[in-house]
Design a protein around this motif. Structure first.
Motif, PDB file in Angstrom:
ATOM      1  N   GLU A 114       0.831  -1.211   0.000  1.00  0.00           N
ATOM      2  CA  GLU A 114       0.000   0.000   0.000  1.00  0.00           C
ATOM      3  C   GLU A 114       0.859   1.252   0.000  1.00  0.00           C
ATOM      4  OE1 GLU A 114      -3.557   2.179   2.559  1.00  0.00           O
ATOM      5  OE2 GLU A 114      -3.000   0.098   3.004  1.00  0.00           O
ATOM      6  N   ASN A 115       1.895   1.292   0.809  1.00  0.00           N
ATOM      7  CA  ASN A 115       2.766   2.462   0.841  1.00  0.00           C
ATOM      8  C   ASN A 115       3.617   2.575  -0.421  1.00  0.00           C
ATOM      9  OD1 ASN A 115       1.938   3.580   3.306  1.00  0.00           O
ATOM     10  ND2 ASN A 115       3.251   2.181   4.465  1.00  0.00           N
ATOM     11  N   CYS A 116       3.984   1.430  -1.011  1.00  0.00           N
ATOM     12  CA  CYS A 116       4.696   1.461  -2.294  1.00  0.00           C
ATOM     13  C   CYS A 116       3.818   2.098  -3.371  1.00  0.00           C
ATOM     14  CB  CYS A 116       5.090   0.054  -2.715  1.00  0.00           C
ATOM     15  SG  CYS A 116       6.377  -0.720  -1.707  1.00  0.00           S
ATOM     16  N   MET A 117       2.543   1.700  -3.415  1.00  0.00           N
ATOM     17  CA  MET A 117       1.625   2.268  -4.401  1.00  0.00           C
ATOM     18  C   MET A 117       1.425   3.766  -4.164  1.00  0.00           C
ATOM     19  SD  MET A 117       0.771  -0.082  -6.589  1.00  0.00           S
ATOM     20  CE  MET A 117      -0.722   0.565  -7.348  1.00  0.00           C
ATOM     21  N   ARG A 118       1.267   4.162  -2.923  1.00  0.00           N
ATOM     22  CA  ARG A 118       1.078   5.577  -2.623  1.00  0.00           C
ATOM     23  C   ARG A 118       2.292   6.404  -3.039  1.00  0.00           C
ATOM     24  NH1 ARG A 118      -1.630   5.124   3.443  1.00  0.00           N
ATOM     25  NH2 ARG A 118      -3.770   4.673   2.761  1.00  0.00           N
ATOM     26  N   MET A 119       3.487   5.881  -2.744  1.00  0.00           N
ATOM     27  CA  MET A 119       4.687   6.608  -3.128  1.00  0.00           C
ATOM     28  C   MET A 119       4.805   6.688  -4.654  1.00  0.00           C
ATOM     29  SD  MET A 119       7.340   8.355  -2.289  1.00  0.00           S
ATOM     30  CE  MET A 119       7.590   8.083  -0.527  1.00  0.00           C
ATOM     31  N   GLY A 120       4.514   5.584  -5.356  1.00  0.00           N
ATOM     32  CA  GLY A 120       4.551   5.618  -6.811  1.00  0.00           C
ATOM     33  C   GLY A 120       3.588   6.640  -7.384  1.00  0.00           C
ATOM     34  N   LEU A 121       2.370   6.656  -6.872  1.00  0.00           N
ATOM     35  CA  LEU A 121       1.360   7.597  -7.366  1.00  0.00           C
ATOM     36  C   LEU A 121       1.728   9.037  -7.037  1.00  0.00           C
ATOM     37  CD1 LEU A 121      -1.760   5.463  -6.450  1.00  0.00           C
ATOM     38  CD2 LEU A 121      -1.109   6.137  -8.777  1.00  0.00           C
ATOM     39  N   ALA A 122       2.301   9.272  -5.878  1.00  0.00           N
ATOM     40  CA  ALA A 122       2.701  10.627  -5.510  1.00  0.00           C
ATOM     41  C   ALA A 122       3.813  11.135  -6.419  1.00  0.00           C
ATOM     42  CB  ALA A 122       3.155  10.656  -4.048  1.00  0.00           C
ATOM     43  N   VAL A 123       4.819  10.303  -6.661  1.00  0.00           N
ATOM     44  CA  VAL A 123       5.934  10.714  -7.519  1.00  0.00           C
ATOM     45  C   VAL A 123       5.452  10.911  -8.953  1.00  0.00           C
ATOM     46  CG1 VAL A 123       8.206  10.047  -8.412  1.00  0.00           C
ATOM     47  CG2 VAL A 123       7.626   9.634  -6.008  1.00  0.00           C
ATOM     48  N   GLY A 124       4.553  10.034  -9.427  1.00  0.00           N
ATOM     49  CA  GLY A 124       3.982  10.208 -10.756  1.00  0.00           C
ATOM     50  C   GLY A 124       3.191  11.492 -10.872  1.00  0.00           C
ATOM     51  N   ALA A 125       2.402  11.823  -9.855  1.00  0.00           N
ATOM     52  CA  ALA A 125       1.604  13.053  -9.872  1.00  0.00           C
ATOM     53  C   ALA A 125       2.488  14.288  -9.901  1.00  0.00           C
ATOM     54  CB  ALA A 125       0.683  13.091  -8.654  1.00  0.00           C
ATOM     55  N   LEU A 126       3.596  14.251  -9.178  1.00  0.00           N
ATOM     56  CA  LEU A 126       4.519  15.388  -9.184  1.00  0.00           C
ATOM     57  C   LEU A 126       5.200  15.548 -10.537  1.00  0.00           C
ATOM     58  CD1 LEU A 126       6.071  14.757  -5.673  1.00  0.00           C
ATOM     59  CD2 LEU A 126       4.852  16.847  -6.337  1.00  0.00           C
TER      60      LEU A 126
END
Length: 311
Positions: A272-284
């Motif tokens: 879950e935290n891996c997915m959140r970090m991936g999505l956050a970096v992608g959004a940035l």
């Protein structure tokens, strides 16, 4: 020990941005911007990983020409280990022209002498000594495909973990050695178009399940809406919504997601935290032009996650 080895192409992205419509042969259209930026899936992924704090190396080829110098300079600015890059005056560095708007991008790539320029057996796993290997563009490297399963199996034997992104297969050879490679792949990161082409499933959730049945953990990236995760052999995929973002350029967003995910994974985080970090970096990454110029930092990614605004 290094954290991660990226193996693949390095090239400059010529980014044509602000298109109102797709180009058509025989007609002329206008754009709002044009830049020559260090890019490529391997470059985007490696620079983002280094920006987040991973100790990073790249195995690739570059020409000792203008585009090669632009790319090499970008890698060095992020402190990436470049001694495994073969650089020669006899090579002409490849290039990708990226046609981008606020929704998606289309790309045209010239191999030159540096893309699809090595075989899998040349990847220096033992010499690099990293904890993980990632290949960002499986289909862009036909010469690598036949031997990559053996290399990934050797990586596992060395105690490394492995991951793979797809890229587009222009000739439709979607099953060319893929299944045998996925047996030795810990994480596979196709986007929804690539997942559909490989599995025949228009539903990305079902595509993720089909791919996970081949022996790997799968993330199917769905652009601005989010991503599906399916664990190895699981019967259902889980959806993680994207974070809201002002889109300037989508070039490199999927590569940035991969690096964010792998940063969290290599730091012992749960899925879950891996997915959140991936999505956050992608959004940035989509808030700025190009994939390498201003890579997201760990502090920015953590702020995005803490803010928690998702679609």
């Amino acid at each position: 020990m290094l954290d991660i080895l990226f193996a693949g192409e390095l090239n400059v992205d010529v980014i044509v941005s602000g298109l109102r419509q797709a180009p058509v042969f025989g007609k002329e259209i206008l754009c709002q911007g044009y830049e020559e930026l260090p890019g490529s899936s391997t470059g985007n992924s490696a620079c983002t990983a280094a920006s987040l704090g991973l100790r990073t190396a790249v195995f690739s080829r570059l020409g000792r020409d203008r585009f090669g110098e632009i790319m090499l300079g970008a890698l060095k600015r992020y402190g990436i280990e470049t001694r495994f890059i073969d650089i020669s005056e006899s090579y002409r560095t490849g290039v990708t022209v990226s046609l981008s708007n606020d929704r998606d991008r289309a790309m045209v790539t010239y191999y030159g002498d540096t893309i699809n320029a090595f075989e899998a057996r040349e990847i220096p796993l033992e010499a690099v000594g990293a904890r993980h290997i990632h290949m960002p563009s499986f289909y862009l490297h036909p010469r690598v495909r036949p031997g990559l399963a053996e290399v990934y199996a050797r990586a596992h034997a060395l105690g490394m973990t492995t991951s793979l992104d797809a890229g587009w297969e222009e000739n439709g050879q979607w099953h060319d050695h893929l299944e045998e490679v996925l047996l030795h792949t810990d994480f596979f990161f196709p986007n929804e178009s690539e997942s559909e082409a490989i599995t025949g499933e228009a539903d990305p959730a079902q595509g993720a399940v089909k791919l996970a049945a081949l022996g790997c953990n799968v993330v199917v990236k769905c652009g601005g809406t989010g991503a599906w995760y399916c664990g190895r052999g699981a019967s259902e995929a889980v959806f993680y919504p994207a974070y809201r973002s002002r889109v300037v350029d989508t070039t490199g967003a999927g590569d940035s997601f991969n690096s964010g995910f792998l940063y969290a994974y290599l730091n012992g985080e749960d899925i879950e935290n891996c997915m959140r970090m991936g999505l956050a970096v992608g959004a940035l990454s989509v808030q700025r032009a190009g994939g390498v110029q201003n890579c997201p930092t760990l502090e920015e990614a953590r702020r995005t996650i803490e803010r928690g605004t998702s679609l």
